[in-house]
Each structure stands twice: as structure tokens, then as C-alpha cells.
Design a protein around this motif. Structure first.
Motif, PDB file in Angstrom:
ATOM      1  N   ASN A   1       0.992  -1.066   0.088  1.00 49.47           N
ATOM      2  CA  ASN A   1       0.235   0.084   0.174  1.00 49.47           C
ATOM      3  C   ASN A   1       0.645   1.107   0.035  1.00 49.47           C
TER       4      ASN A   1
ATOM      5  N   GLU B   1       1.296   2.381  -3.622  1.00 57.01           N
ATOM      6  CA  GLU B   1       0.106   2.477  -4.367  1.00 57.01           C
ATOM      7  C   GLU B   1       0.091   3.477  -5.096  1.00 57.01           C
ATOM      8  N   LYS B   2       0.316   4.777  -4.866  1.00 56.10           N
ATOM      9  CA  LYS B   2       0.243   6.013  -5.976  1.00 56.10           C
ATOM     10  C   LYS B   2       1.339   5.728  -6.958  1.00 56.10           C
ATOM     11  N   GLU B   3       2.554   5.340  -6.699  1.00 59.53           N
ATOM     12  CA  GLU B   3       3.381   5.106  -7.581  1.00 59.53           C
ATOM     13  C   GLU B   3       3.152   4.192  -8.726  1.00 59.53           C
TER      14      GLU B   3
ATOM     15  N   ALA C   1      -0.142   5.120 -11.030  1.00 59.35           N
ATOM     16  CA  ALA C   1       0.498   6.095 -12.395  1.00 59.35           C
ATOM     17  C   ALA C   1       0.949   5.281 -13.419  1.00 59.35           C
TER      18      ALA C   1
END
Length: 234
Positions: free
Chosen positions: A73, A76-78, A81
Motif C-alpha cells: 500500500n 500504491e500511488k506510484e 500512475a
């Protein structure tokens, strides 16, 4: 059971179970591409570029939609994208267990300079694997006793690295070895722990060895530390 595509600061990707599982993706696409037709599951550990290569991951997501990604988690952002609409993704949490096809997978907490995990993988035929690199601690992992394969970081020999650091202090030069001691495992720490948790026929496979150690030196170090108790895998 294990095939190493790359395991060093130059890039990491390690295959298990006849190439069906890949841990980390930190190499150029052309390097991992020959293996991707067999890969069913990719497990990511942390965000450093030698483990997480954005262009490679984006290309795999685009061209291999049947691969499932297990993403911690904190990454998650990377990852989101880079993924494509059809990408299969499972966002995971440290210390939690997940069932993926024939595998029971648990994320193991590790201690690096960024959030990081290792993996326990139990195949439904009973074969047990633990994978851990980029950590300065290993002794806290005591619930992986009696596994079949331990693929664990052996980054440096404590005697060799001490001599290198001592030499750099005399000539006031910077040495990478100082950082290695803070963020990585030595042969001595890994093998001491391995002797505590192994069973009689367990295999220890050294990962993420310093680029300055050739295969013969690695064999000498491991034989010295393991014998007479255990033979290393040839």
C-alpha cells in the motif's frame, strides 16, 4: 525453484516456481521480456529504482494484461500512475496473508531507508520460500522456520567491509560500504539467522551481493561460515 534475472544495485528481478512468480521489477524491459510469458504474479517490495523500474513496469502492464501485481500500500500511488485500465492489481499490507492461485503469500516487514517488505510464499504442494533483501535486520523474522528455500540478502562480508571503511578513514575518501552497513545484511548476519530457522535440507541462496564480490569469493565466504554444518547450493 529460483532463477535470478538480476539481484544487485544494478537491478533486481527474481523468479520462483518455474518462472510463475517474479519478485521486483528493476531491470530494463528487454532483460525481463524473455521470461514474461510464464509470469503469472509479480510481487513488489519497495520504491528504489533497482527494484522498481517505472518504464519497464508500464510496458509490462500494457503488453501482459494477464499478469497480476501485488503492490504494497505504501507504493500504491506510484504503481497506479503506471498501470493500464486492464491491469490486475492487488493492494497489500505488511504482515497480512493473501491467497493467489496456488500460493499463500505473506508480506514480511523489513527495515531499509524506505518502506520495504520481504515475502513468505507457500505453494499448495507444501514447498515454502522466503525472500528478503534490502534490510539491515533479519532476526525478527522467526515465523519462517523450517522453510525449503531461503533467498536472503548477503550483501557484504563484515571483515572485508571493515577493512575498506578503515582505509577510507585514513585517506578521507567516501566509501559506499558505510551506507551498506546501515541498510543491508552481511553474510554473517544472514547465515547466523539461517542456522536458527532452517531445517536439515533447507537451501540458502544469497541475493543482492555486492558487485565487488565475484562468484568464487562468495563461495569461499559461505563455505567458511556454513561448514561444517551445511553445504551451500552449487
Amino acid at each position: 525453484m529460483i532463477k535470478v534475472i538480476g539481484s544487485s544495485s544494478a537491478g533486481n528481478a527474481v523468479l520462483y516456481d518455474k518462472g510463475k512468480i517474479m519478485i521486483d521489477c528493476g531491470l530494463p524491459f528487454k532483460t525481463v521480456q524473455p521470461h514474461l510469458d510464464k509470469v503469472k504474479l509479480v510481487l513488489l517490495t519497495h520504491i528504489h529504482g533497482d527494484h522498481f523500474a517505472p518504464s519497464t513496469i508500464a510496458t509490462i502492464c500494457a503488453l501482459y494484461p494477464k499478469i497480476t501485481w501485488m503492490v504494497p500500500n505504501y507504493m500504491e500511488k506510484e504503481f497506479l500512475a503506471l498501470k493500464k485500465p486492464h491491469t490486475r492489481v492487488v493492494i497489500t499490507k505488511t504482515s497480512k496473508e493473501y491467497v493467489a492461485g496456488p500460493y499463500l503469500i505473506k508480506l514480511l516487514p523489513l527495515f531499509h531507508d524506505v518502506p520495504n517488505v520481504g515475502y513468505s510464499i507457500i505453494i499448495n504442494n507444501g514447498y515454502k520460500i522466503v525472500h528478503a533483501t534490502d534490510t539491515n535486520m533479519i532476526r525478527h523474522l522467526q515465523d519462517v522456520k523450517g522453510y525449503d528455500l531461503y533467498a536472503i540478502e548477503c550483501n557484504y562480508d563484515e571483515n572485508i567491509i571493515y577493512d575498506k571503511i578503515k582505509g577510507s578513514l585514513y585517506d578521507e575518501s567516501y566509501t559506499y560500504e558505510i551506507v551498506s552497513r546501515e541498510n543491508h545484511l552481511s553474510f554473517q548476519k544472514t547465515i547466523s539467522w539461517f542456522k536458527e530457522v532452517r531445517k536439515e535440507d533447507s537451501i540458502l541462496y544469497p541475493l543482492h551481493v555486492s558487485h565487488s564480490y565475484d562468484d568464487e569469493l562468495v563461495k569461499v565466504i559461505m563455505n567458511r561460515l556454513l561448514k561444517p554444518d551445511h553445504d551451500i547450493k552449487e
